[in-house]
Design a protein around this motif. Structure first.
Motif, mmCIF file in Angstrom:
data_model
loop_
_atom_site.group_PDB
_atom_site.id
_atom_site.type_symbol
_atom_site.label_atom_id
_atom_site.label_comp_id
_atom_site.label_asym_id
_atom_site.label_seq_id
_atom_site.Cartn_x
_atom_site.Cartn_y
_atom_site.Cartn_z
ATOM 1 N N ALA A 148 -33.795 92.085 38.308
ATOM 2 C CA ALA A 148 -33.507 91.009 39.257
ATOM 3 C C ALA A 148 -32.044 90.585 39.160
ATOM 4 N N SER A 149 -31.496 90.630 37.950
ATOM 5 C CA SER A 149 -30.088 90.253 37.778
ATOM 6 C C SER A 149 -29.179 91.158 38.605
ATOM 7 N N ASP A 271 -34.639 84.946 44.934
ATOM 8 C CA ASP A 271 -35.053 85.550 43.664
ATOM 9 C C ASP A 271 -36.467 85.067 43.342
ATOM 10 N N ASN A 300 -39.845 91.371 40.956
ATOM 11 C CA ASN A 300 -40.023 92.415 39.944
ATOM 12 C C ASN A 300 -41.480 92.850 39.827
ATOM 13 N N LYS A 303 -42.691 92.887 36.443
ATOM 14 C CA LYS A 303 -43.178 91.729 35.695
ATOM 15 C C LYS A 303 -44.697 91.594 35.838
HETATM 16 C C1 LIG Z 1 -37.239 87.143 34.731
HETATM 17 C C2 LIG Z 1 -36.374 86.525 35.742
HETATM 18 C C3 LIG Z 1 -35.110 87.054 36.041
HETATM 19 C C4 LIG Z 1 -34.499 88.160 35.260
HETATM 20 O O1 LIG Z 1 -35.143 89.346 35.495
HETATM 21 P P1 LIG Z 1 -34.445 90.738 35.149
HETATM 22 O O2 LIG Z 1 -35.195 91.677 36.016
HETATM 23 O O3 LIG Z 1 -34.672 90.962 33.705
HETATM 24 O O4 LIG Z 1 -33.008 90.629 35.481
HETATM 25 C C5 LIG Z 1 -34.397 86.499 37.074
HETATM 26 N N1 LIG Z 1 -34.878 85.467 37.771
HETATM 27 C C6 LIG Z 1 -36.078 84.919 37.506
HETATM 28 C C7 LIG Z 1 -36.565 83.759 38.325
HETATM 29 C C8 LIG Z 1 -36.873 85.435 36.478
HETATM 30 O O5 LIG Z 1 -38.049 84.877 36.203
#
Ligand SMILES: *Cc1c(COP(=O)(O)O)cnc(C)c1O
Length: 482
Positions: A148-149, A271, A300, A303
């Motif tokens: 996500a970053s 996001d 993601n 996740k």
């Molecule tokens: C977990 C999370 C991220 C980071 O996720 P990555 O894929 O590890 O970069 C970014 N934003 C939110 C809201 C998250 O919960």
């Protein structure tokens, strides 16, 4: 290792992984090691002579496993979940076996085309507006980013390019540096730290907007900031909204924020790293309302949608926003079809050149679970979070600190931060369950996130019993001190 040995060892490895996941409850969820534990156990340099597979596998159990945090243990309630499923593991193996690098369509057509179709499938599963889909002749489309970053960074950089072009077309004497110095990006005071980091990488100012009582950014906060910054000669150009913040799973009000962004030429990126997976359930889809105003959207599946890391899906309404921002064409990457308009060269959608065949994981998972199976999975986690919330509410020594909407419960002992810090320290020191904290407006809060694929009510009940036992001991010790 030849193919014959690979067949044998491959089967052994599958057995090892299946055993690991099947018996993971028996392992201590959080490792009991000190920094630097590993180095004394392995040689200072790589072996000159080849070693035997058996010896490596033995060392995995002896040296590696004692230092592993078992994210897939049903006693793991920290951070947010990271996905793990057997279909995804198998697809990952196949992706490694094919081992292609899909930077252009021509560098492996199936890698590009399956990804485009999977992003359309997933977009439809969450009822994303058709403007985000590639389909046959759309202007939008999706891509798999690593995290996500990275998705936020890609959106931010594309928005930056657009803002520079717009400012220069209005005033031809401005240099790129002049414009960048005046750009300002916004996010929430609850946003993930990656947004601020992405701002640092892009060299632009980022401001965190205040949130309301429900930890959500409202239109009024954005309007105020935009008006002030414009009056000060700045150029607002990017807003990163969060659906499901990392701290407490709050949701920014897209339907208020979106129209302001559209009116002010501000790129709105959404996001939804964790919460996005829940939008496949009709009863949670309303949380995504307002996405129609966004320029880009990301979540993601790695996740909460049973697709192993990494798989961060990102959609844009106008794919030319990305391809125009990042297009560089050396001769060795050109190919016969690149101007046909029918195909996608994903290298223009991301920061690295190389990319793995990650869409295989989505394809296997979606087909093996079906949308129904995935919906059931999400619902089960949300139900378990509510079960935990109800347990907390029945104990008046504790309080709930934010609305429980999906699989996260923020809670604390009524009392000081020190008390709650001590409670968390005792919980994690016992290593029976694992939690991490967050800070909500100065309050130290414990986060209970439903994480593992195999977590059941019994694990949640055990966790609560354990927490209340430690809390009881702590409160008793405190009373004796007073
Ligand atoms: C977990 C999370 C991220 C980071 O996720 P990555 O894929 O590890 O970069 C970014 N934003 C939110 C809201 C998250 O919960």
């Amino acid at each position: 290792m030849d193919a014959t040995e690979f067949r044998k060892r491959g089967k052994e490895m599958v057995d090892y992984i299946a055993d690991y996941l099947e018996t993971i409850e028996k392992r201590r969820v959080y490792p009991d090691v000190e920094p630097g534990y590993l180095r004394p156990h392995i040689p200072d340099s790589a072996p000159e002579e080849p070693e035997r597979f058996e010896d490596i596998l033995k060392d995995v159990e002896k040296i590696i496993m004692p230092g592993v945090t078992h994210w897939h243990s049903p006693y793991f309630f920290a951070y947010y979940p990271t996905a793990n499923s057997f279909p995804a593991l198998l697809a990952d193996m196949l992706s490694g076996g094919i081992g292609c690098i899909g930077f252009t369509w021509a560098s492996s057509p199936a890698c590009t085309e399956l990804e485009t179709v999977m992003l359309d499938w997933l977009g439809k599963m969450i009822n994303l507006p058709p403007s985000f889909l590639a389909e046959k002749d759309g202007e939008g489309g999706g891509v798999i980013q690593g995290t996500a970053s990275e998705a936020t960074l890609v959106a931010l950089l594309a928005a930056r390019t657009k803002a520079i072009q717009r400012a220069q077309s209005e005033n031809g004497t401005l240099t790129q540096g002049d414009v960048i110095g005046r750009l300002v990006a916004y996010t929430s005071d609850q946003a993930h730290s990656s947004v601020e980091k992405d701002g640092l990488i892009a060299g632009v100012k980022t401001k965190q907007l205040p949130t309301d009582d429900a930890f959500a950014v409202r239109g009024s906060a954005l309007r105020k900031a935009v008006d002030q910054d414009k009056a000060a000669g700045l150029i607002p150009f990017f807003f990163c909204a969060t659906l499901g913040t990392t701290t407490c799973c709050s949701f920014d009000k897209l339907s208020e924020l979106g129209p302001i962004c559209n009116e002010e030429n501000i790129w709105m990126h959404v996001d939804a790293a964790y919460a996005g997976s829940s939008f496949i359930c009709p009863e949670f889809r309303h949380l995504l309302n307002g996405v129609e105003f966004a320029d880009s959207f990301n979540f993601n599946p790695h996740k909460w949608l049973l697709v192993n890391f990494d798989c961060s899906t990102m959609w844009v309404k106008k794919r030319t926003d990305l391809t125009c921002a990042f297009k560089i064409d050396p001769v060795y990457l050109k190919h016969a079809h690149q101007e046909s308009g029918l195909i996608t060269d994903y290298r223009h959608w991301q920061i690295p050149l190389g990319r793995r065949f990650r869409s295989l994981k989505m394809w296997f998972v979606f087909r093996m679970y079906g949308v129904k199976g995935l919906q059931e999975y999400i619902r089960k986690h949300v139900k378990l979070a509510h079960e935990f919330k109800d347990l907390v509410l029945q104990d008046d020594r504790f309080e709930i600190c934010a609305d429980v909407i999906l699989g996260l419960v923020c809670f604390r002992l009524k009392g000081t931060n020190e008390l709650n810090e001590a409670l968390l320290k005792n919980i994690n020191a016992s290593r029976k369950i694992h939690l991490v904290p967050c800070n909500l407006r100065g309050k130290f809060v414990l986060r209970f996130a439903v994480c593992a694929r195999t977590v059941e009510s019994a694990h949640v009940q055990f966790a609560w019993k354990h927490i209340t036992k430690l809390a009881g001991e702590l409160l008793k010790a405190q009373k004796q001190q007073d």
